[in-house]
Design a protein around this motif. Sequence first.
Motif, PDB file in Angstrom:
ATOM      1  N   HIS A  19       0.803  -1.221   0.000  1.00  0.00           N
ATOM      2  CA  HIS A  19       0.000   0.000   0.000  1.00  0.00           C
ATOM      3  C   HIS A  19       0.838   1.274   0.000  1.00  0.00           C
ATOM      4  N   ALA A  20       1.789   1.399   0.907  1.00  0.00           N
ATOM      5  CA  ALA A  20       2.545   2.646   0.995  1.00  0.00           C
ATOM      6  C   ALA A  20       3.246   2.993  -0.323  1.00  0.00           C
ATOM      7  N   PRO A  21       4.033   2.085  -0.924  1.00  0.00           N
ATOM      8  CA  PRO A  21       4.708   2.471  -2.169  1.00  0.00           C
ATOM      9  C   PRO A  21       3.758   2.717  -3.332  1.00  0.00           C
ATOM     10  N   LEU A  22       2.646   1.996  -3.398  1.00  0.00           N
ATOM     11  CA  LEU A  22       1.708   2.210  -4.502  1.00  0.00           C
ATOM     12  C   LEU A  22       0.956   3.526  -4.323  1.00  0.00           C
ATOM     13  N   ILE A  23       0.624   3.877  -3.085  1.00  0.00           N
ATOM     14  CA  ILE A  23       0.013   5.185  -2.829  1.00  0.00           C
ATOM     15  C   ILE A  23       0.984   6.298  -3.204  1.00  0.00           C
ATOM     16  N   GLN A  24       2.232   6.154  -2.774  1.00  0.00           N
ATOM     17  CA  GLN A  24       3.232   7.190  -3.066  1.00  0.00           C
ATOM     18  C   GLN A  24       3.555   7.290  -4.552  1.00  0.00           C
ATOM     19  N   SER A  25       3.273   6.232  -5.296  1.00  0.00           N
ATOM     20  CA  SER A  25       3.518   6.254  -6.740  1.00  0.00           C
ATOM     21  C   SER A  25       2.345   6.829  -7.516  1.00  0.00           C
ATOM     22  N   THR A  26       1.267   7.166  -6.827  1.00  0.00           N
ATOM     23  CA  THR A  26       0.074   7.714  -7.481  1.00  0.00           C
ATOM     24  C   THR A  26       0.088   9.227  -7.359  1.00  0.00           C
TER      25      THR A  26
END
Length: 346
Positions: A19-26
């Motif tokens: 979740h954290a890296p995918l959120i930050q990649s959005t």
Amino acid sequence: MEKLSVGLIGFGLAGEVFHAPLIQSTESLQLTKVRTSQKEKVKQSLGNRVEAVLETSEILDDPSIDLVVIATPNSSHYELAKAALLAGKHVVVDKPFVVRSEQGEELIRLSKEKNKILSVFHNRRWDNDFLTMRHLIQTNELGDIHTYYAHFDRFRPEVQARWKEQDPEGAGVLYDLGSHLIDQALILFGKPEAGYADIFTQRKEAVAPDGFHLTLYYPNERKVILRSGSLSLQPGPRYEVHGTQGSFVQYGIDGQEDALKAGSRPGMNGWGAATESQHGTVVTLENGMKKTELLPGSYESYYQGIAAAISENVTLPVSAEEGLCVIQIIELAMKSHREKRVISLS
């Protein structure tokens, strides 16, 4: 466009790796707070711009936070999602949605009352192998599908001291890996008419079930067979799909999870690409046998879709109703196992 502020509850494997890296990649999302006792871990992983907090209330009571993401043990999903909706937040819940279908039904009613989005993180809809297979089925290259096998086998002979392998409600491989396989089958074929399941433990020290074999029955004699085990040193095909005009067989597994663990992120070189050994084989009456390069995987599509659903009112990438259907199939499987008979979904 102003970014949507996100609060993440939980920073274990799901929270930190997915979740954290995918959120930050959005681009349109901003991860601002994480509820965890591991403050130093958050700082090392996410930097100083993300605040680690100890209490859930520090996220739910923050008026600046638009979206709450729940990445905690399965048995806590319902209570946390309910609290977040009551606090007026949009909500994403890690799979499985809940552990009992009546919990999911209540959350869906509440999300509609509050006019907030409610979604379930079924990321393996965006695996490279599944995207490829789905495309083959949608374009009718294989004809009418009559038999579908999907395996999620691992070799993990030692039982680990973590909640997924212990005995709280919602633990075990059927809720864990089974959620992925069931969701994928539902996306391809819709709800089955009935099902039969064998749920078991393979390892001597296992407390929660670590293997299952689930057959779903559809109209026109179509069968969907889903399987997972913990002692498969040499797994068989990941997917094996047979239709009236051809077959698709594929080995190996999408590498996005391992890439995230290694620090790679969406947009980096090679993201979502399959290795040559992962490529599938298609055999058709018209063209014979050929190797098929897999479409690129795209876990980032989920949070891009969540942001668009909140800001632009478009359709959710995964609806809460779809997440609930997965739980209903899990309940069907457990009832079938207990009663040792085929169970109608109705």
